[in-house]
Design a protein around this motif. Sequence first.
Motif, PDB file in Angstrom:
ATOM      1  N   ALA A 143       2.265  29.429 -67.372  1.00 25.41           N
ATOM      2  CA  ALA A 143       1.379  30.572 -67.221  1.00 25.41           C
ATOM      3  C   ALA A 143       1.986  31.808 -67.874  1.00 25.41           C
ATOM      4  O   ALA A 143       3.201  31.908 -68.048  1.00 25.41           O
ATOM      5  N   THR A 144       1.131  32.752 -68.234  1.00 23.06           N
ATOM      6  CA  THR A 144       1.603  34.013 -68.805  1.00 23.06           C
ATOM      7  C   THR A 144       2.482  34.760 -67.808  1.00 23.06           C
ATOM      8  O   THR A 144       3.525  35.305 -68.159  1.00 23.06           O
ATOM      9  N   LYS A 150       5.132  34.865 -65.032  1.00 22.25           N
ATOM     10  CA  LYS A 150       6.248  34.014 -64.624  1.00 22.25           C
ATOM     11  C   LYS A 150       6.115  33.623 -63.158  1.00 22.25           C
ATOM     12  O   LYS A 150       5.792  34.439 -62.304  1.00 22.25           O
ATOM     13  N   LYS A 162      -3.590  30.274 -70.142  1.00 17.97           N
ATOM     14  CA  LYS A 162      -2.226  29.735 -70.120  1.00 17.97           C
ATOM     15  C   LYS A 162      -1.878  29.218 -68.730  1.00 17.97           C
ATOM     16  O   LYS A 162      -2.139  29.854 -67.719  1.00 17.97           O
ATOM     17  N   ASP A 165       2.525  23.448 -69.956  1.00 19.09           N
ATOM     18  CA  ASP A 165       1.970  24.725 -70.397  1.00 19.09           C
ATOM     19  C   ASP A 165       2.213  25.727 -69.283  1.00 19.09           C
ATOM     20  O   ASP A 165       1.686  25.574 -68.179  1.00 19.09           O
ATOM     21  N   ASP A 186      -7.325  34.370 -71.102  1.00 25.48           N
ATOM     22  CA  ASP A 186      -5.995  33.835 -70.844  1.00 25.48           C
ATOM     23  C   ASP A 186      -6.085  32.596 -69.958  1.00 25.48           C
ATOM     24  O   ASP A 186      -6.250  32.702 -68.746  1.00 25.48           O
TER      25      ASP A 186
END
Length: 275
Positions: A58-59, A61, A89, A56, A87
Motif C-alpha cells: 500500500a502507499t 506504510k 496500491k 503489492d 490509488d
Amino acid sequence: MIRLASVNVNGIRAAMRKGMGEWLESVNADIVTLQEVRATEDILVPLVPGWHVLSDEATAKGRAGVALLSREPAVAHRTDFGAVDFDSKGRWLEGDFEIGGAKITVVSTYVHSGEADTPKQVEKFKFLDAMNERMPQLREHAEHVAIVGDLNVGHREFDIKNWRGNRKKSGFLPSERSYFDGFFGEGEVEAIDGVTRPGHGWADVGRRFAGEVDGPYTWWSNRGQAFDNDTGWRIDYHMVSPALAASVEHYRVDRYPSYDTRWSDHAPVVVDYNI
C-alpha cells in the motif's frame, strides 16, 4: 487439480507469530492469496520460505497490502487497476500461472472497508466501479479467472448473521450489494437498490457450494462473543469465471477450533479446481 486458498491475515507478522505457518504448510495449496499483509516484501519473503512471492504494498506504510504465494512462479503479473488518479496500491494484484499444464489467472484483492456517508465510502465505490470495468477484460484475457480475497461486502442476508442491524452500515448497504448483483447476475440485472446493471455472469463459489444457508462465515468481530456464537460475516470470496466455476471440486472455510487458536480475525477459504 489446482488448490487455491485465500485469507486476510490481518498483519502477516502477527499471524505468523500466532500459528499461520503451520496452516500454510498443511493446507497443501498451489496458490495462496493474502490480504492486509501490512508488511514490505523484504519482511514478507523470509516469513514464507519455499514459496514464490508476488506482493503489492500500500502507499501508506503498514496498511493494506496484497500478495500471491505460489509453488510455481507466475508467468506474468499486473497491478494496474482503475483510473490513473485512483490509488489502488496494496489492493489489487493479478497473476497468471501455469500449473500441471493448466492455466489460471488469480487476483488477490482487498476491497476498502468503507464507512457510510464518509470519504472512505467514496473510495470504496471507486474500487467497486473499477472492478466492474476490469471483470469483462479479465474474461477476455483468460478462460479460467479467480478474483479472491476480502471483498468487504456481504452480498445477501445469508452472508451476515445480524443482517437486520447492519442494513445502514458499510458492508451491507444496498448500494454496495447492488454491485454484487451485477457481478453474479446474467443479462440485465435489476439490482437491490433499483439500479439496472449488466450481469457479468461470474460465480460465487461459496454460495453455490453451500447453498441457501446462513454462512459459512469467514470473519468475526473481536468484540464480545462473536466468534464463539458464530455471529459472523461472509465477506471473503472466490468469485470466478464460468469455465472455472464448472471445475470446482470442493470448497471449505478453515474455521479455527477456538477463539484462542485464531491467527487472524478472518478464516482461510480453500477451493479445489479440477482444470
